[in-house]
Design an enzyme around this catalytic site. Structure first.
Site, PDB file in Angstrom:
ATOM      1  N   CYS A  84     -13.357  26.996 -56.558  1.00 39.50           N
ATOM      2  CA  CYS A  84     -11.902  26.776 -56.605  1.00 39.50           C
ATOM      3  C   CYS A  84     -11.175  27.348 -55.393  1.00 39.50           C
ATOM      4  CB  CYS A  84     -11.340  27.383 -57.877  1.00 39.50           C
ATOM      5  SG  CYS A  84     -12.265  26.900 -59.346  1.00 39.50           S
ATOM      6  N   HIS A 102      -2.158  30.604 -58.543  1.00 33.68           N
ATOM      7  CA  HIS A 102      -3.392  29.913 -58.914  1.00 33.68           C
ATOM      8  C   HIS A 102      -3.261  29.391 -60.338  1.00 33.68           C
ATOM      9  CE1 HIS A 102      -7.559  28.795 -58.663  1.00 33.68           C
ATOM     10  NE2 HIS A 102      -7.905  29.576 -59.667  1.00 33.68           N
ATOM     11  N   HIS A 133      -6.713  21.473 -63.070  1.00 34.49           N
ATOM     12  CA  HIS A 133      -7.332  22.279 -62.021  1.00 34.49           C
ATOM     13  C   HIS A 133      -8.311  21.389 -61.256  1.00 34.49           C
ATOM     14  CE1 HIS A 133      -8.924  25.360 -59.686  1.00 34.49           C
ATOM     15  NE2 HIS A 133      -9.457  26.169 -60.598  1.00 34.49           N
TER      16      HIS A 133
END
Length: 419
Positions: free
Chosen positions: A168, A306, A343
């Site tokens: 990520c 985030h 995400h």
């Protein structure tokens, strides 16, 4: 040594909202959800999965516009990467002469190679116990640096090619490394960013880690819920975000339009746990960012968090932001964009940074979708729960990954002659 200012001259995006930067921007500023229920398809492959939702691209991308001799080496991840890069290159006005010069390169990444190609390769090998039906190009679809390598071949790029595949944090590191490469004069420009395809095995991984949302399977537009008291995990999505960075000198010489400026980057490791980054780690990372960049925390107007919607991750990040900024009597706006598109893992930092650039352009900040009741176990922050008309000058962008790999970027509104 002369240090170059590093500016953004091109952007390209493919997201659950469709193909193009404008499709991404329109979806975000309309506060839409790109999350749908995929349970019927996924349950055929993994019967006991809990999570049934994801941010999938349904638009026909017309992949055949990529020449077949190049496309045969691309899985879906690389196709998404190349199409996003093409939009960014066209926006920036880059040409073949620049790519052949060796002065322009690529820093692009993903969590893994194409998940579907990996799945197909393993399934066929297990079933047939033979390599006879496996095409050689399939390896190039699954290798870890498939996005960077395929972009380089697509544009015939002779400069540096780097692929920091760090889950990520992949595109966060890609943008940061491109920034440093140009800042220190090693390249004049870079195509940077990340891509990710959505596959059942990707979501299954988060299921195994008890980090995937599943209580909203029948209401996919209500998840993920970053920082909300009723959040129950993240939702995986797919897409690609590509950004062209150049030295200010080269951009001005070419007469390119400048959309913003990268002015800070830090990447750091937690070095303790494979799935957790602590409040203390994040505070130290922010301290390093401002120490190295020369900017002050007081200058940050907005933090693009985030914020994935996981119980522990959102808590640690928000408490770190609170500790760092409120100890200085600061209270910048904070939001996460994952409530809109999920995400997108390796693509997340680049797609979200593109949206940050659009927020700068429009003078309008986007709230965290599905954040209705901030969790008391999260930090006490200035959470955006509705749109705010505000022109940010300096934006801080967080990206954190499994393995304890973390990045933070600073994005500034561009002004000629500014130091």
């Amino acid at each position: 040594m002369k240090l170059n200012r590093v500016v953004v001259t091109g952007m390209g995006a493919i997201s659950p909202f469709g193909s193009g930067v404008e499709a991404l921007s329109d979806g975000m500023f309309s506060n839409k959800s790109g999350i749908t229920n995929l349970g019927e398809k996924w349950k055929e492959q993994i019967a006991d999965m809990l999570c049934e939702v994801g941010g999938v691209i349904t638009e026909d991308l017309n992949e055949k516009r990529i020449p077949r001799d190049l496309r045969k080496n691309m899985g879906r991840t690389s196709i998404l990467a190349c199409l996003a890069a093409e939009e960014a290159v066209n926006m920036a006005g880059l040409n073949k002469e620049l790519f052949l010069s060796g002065d322009y390169g690529v820093v692009f990444a993903s969590t893994t190679g194409s998940s579907q190609s990996i799945y197909d390769f393993a399934a066929r090998l297990k079933e047939e116990k033979s390599l006879s039906s496996i095409k050689s190009g399939q390896f190039f679809q699954v290798m870890s640096h498939t996005t960077a390598a395929n972009i380089a071949c697509y544009f015939n790029i002779k400069g540096r090619v780097i692929s920091p595949n760090s889950a990520c944090a992949s595109s966060g590191q890609a943008i940061g490394l491109a920034y440093e490469t140009i800042k220190y004069g090693l390249q004049k420009g870079m195509i940077c960013g990340g891509a990710e395809e959505l596959h059942v095995t990707t979501t299954a991984t988060f299921d195994l880690l008890q980090a995937a949302s599943f209580h909203y399977n029948d209401r996919p537009d209500e998840t993920p819920r970053p920082f909300d008291r009723d959040r129950d995990g993240t939702v995986c999505g797919e897409g690609a975000g590509a950004i062209v960075l150049e030295s200010e000198e080269e951009a001005l010489k070419r007469g390119a339009k400048i959309y913003g400026e990268i002015v800070g980057f830090v990447t750091f490791s937690s070095g303790e746990h494979m799935t957790r980054v602590t409040e203390e780690d994040l505070i130290k990372g922010m301290e390093r960012l401002f120490q190295e960049s020369g900017f002050a925390p007081e200058e940050v107007d907005y933090i693009n968090a985030h914020g994935t919607g996981t119980v522990l991750g959102d808590s640690e990040e928000s408490k770190a932001i609170e500790s760092f900024f409120k100890s200085r009597s600061l209270n910048p706006y904070v939001s996460s964009l994952k409530g809109h598109i999920g995400h997108t893992l390796g693509a997340s930092a680049s797609l979200e940074l593109i949206v940050c650039l659009k927020m700068m352009e429009k003078g309008r900040l986007i709230p965290t979708k599905n954040l209705l009741n901030p969790d008391e176990n999260c930090g006490d922050l200035n959470y955006l729960m509705d749109f705010v008309d505000f022109k940010p000058n300096l934006i801080m962008k967080n990206s954190f990954a499994f393995g304890g790999i973390n990045t933070i970027l600073l994005l500034r509104r561009y002004s000629y002659g500014q130091k």
